[in-house]
Design a protein around this motif. Structure first.
Motif, PDB file in Angstrom:
ATOM      1  N   PHE A   9      -3.414   3.662  -6.795  1.00 39.51           N
ATOM      2  CA  PHE A   9      -4.213   3.176  -5.681  1.00 39.51           C
ATOM      3  C   PHE A   9      -4.420   4.306  -4.689  1.00 39.51           C
ATOM      4  N   GLU A  59      -4.451   2.157   4.957  1.00 38.39           N
ATOM      5  CA  GLU A  59      -4.830   0.965   4.192  1.00 38.39           C
ATOM      6  C   GLU A  59      -4.928   1.298   2.710  1.00 38.39           C
ATOM      7  N   SER A  65      -6.450   0.754  -1.090  1.00 43.25           N
ATOM      8  CA  SER A  65      -7.686   0.345  -1.766  1.00 43.25           C
ATOM      9  C   SER A  65      -7.673   0.854  -3.199  1.00 43.25           C
ATOM     10  N   ASN A  66      -8.665   0.469  -3.956  1.00 42.71           N
ATOM     11  CA  ASN A  66      -8.876   0.918  -5.342  1.00 42.71           C
ATOM     12  C   ASN A  66      -7.626   0.737  -6.208  1.00 42.71           C
ATOM     13  N   VAL A  67      -7.007  -0.426  -6.129  1.00 42.92           N
ATOM     14  CA  VAL A  67      -5.791  -0.694  -6.894  1.00 42.92           C
ATOM     15  C   VAL A  67      -6.153  -0.935  -8.355  1.00 42.92           C
ATOM     16  N   MET A 113      -0.559  -5.868  -8.841  1.00 48.88           N
ATOM     17  CA  MET A 113      -1.816  -5.663  -8.107  1.00 48.88           C
ATOM     18  C   MET A 113      -1.815  -6.469  -6.815  1.00 48.88           C
ATOM     19  N   ARG A 114      -1.361  -7.717  -6.885  1.00 51.43           N
ATOM     20  CA  ARG A 114      -1.299  -8.564  -5.697  1.00 51.43           C
ATOM     21  C   ARG A 114      -0.372  -7.957  -4.645  1.00 51.43           C
ATOM     22  N   LYS A 145      -1.961  -4.764  -3.091  1.00 51.95           N
ATOM     23  CA  LYS A 145      -3.108  -5.107  -2.235  1.00 51.95           C
ATOM     24  C   LYS A 145      -2.672  -5.766  -0.930  1.00 51.95           C
ATOM     25  N   GLU A 146      -1.611  -6.575  -0.976  1.00 53.89           N
ATOM     26  CA  GLU A 146      -1.150  -7.299   0.203  1.00 53.89           C
ATOM     27  C   GLU A 146      -0.084  -6.543   0.993  1.00 53.89           C
TER      28      GLU A 146
END
Length: 141
Positions: A84, A91, A93-95, A110-111, A114-115
């Motif tokens: 990522f 922040e 992104s692009n995971v 991934m979750r 992203k979180e």
């Protein structure tokens, strides 16, 4: 005593195969990647860090990781590797999943990424920059 060298027959590798290998390997040797028209570095002076450092990351994982039921039932264990980008604001992104193990574990990583809370951004030559990260998450029953 005379040494003899066996007669080897060499096969010529087609030019297109050599060209394919060159262009397939070349991008992996670069320390920069392109993301949406902007440079993303892979090697920096100070790598991004999750909130609370890696101890904080481990605490985040232990509080938020849910071992997927499908993976439990099939006794799936292993390491999922996510890649990522951490931008200049910290922040994520692009995971993407670089290496997965299935059973819902890939989606769970991934979750989580992203979180995740904001990271401390990376620095190159004293400037805050976008950095591409590689992160392993181990699943063990």
């Amino acid at each position: 005593m005379k040494l003899s060298i066996p007669n080897f027959q060499f096969k010529v590798i087609p030019v297109f195969l050599i060209t394919f290998l060159f262009f397939a390997v070349l991008p992996n040797l670069s320390v920069q990647a392109q993301t949406e028209g902007e440079d993303v570095l892979m090697e920096v002076d100070e790598m991004p860090k999750p909130k609370g450092g890696y101890e904080g990351w481990n605490a985040y994982l232990s509080q938020n990781l849910k071992y997927p039921e499908a993976a439990r039932e099939r006794k799936i264990e292993g390491t999922v590797i996510a890649i990522f980008v951490v931008d200049e604001k910290g922040e994520v992104s692009n995971v993407e999943i670089l290496r997965g193990i299935g059973g819902g574990c890939d989606e769970e990583v991934m979750r989580l990424v992203k979180e995740s809370p904001k990271w401390t951004p990376g620095k190159k030559d004293g400037e805050i920059v976008k950095v591409k990260m590689r992160l392993p998450v181990r699943f063990k029953l």
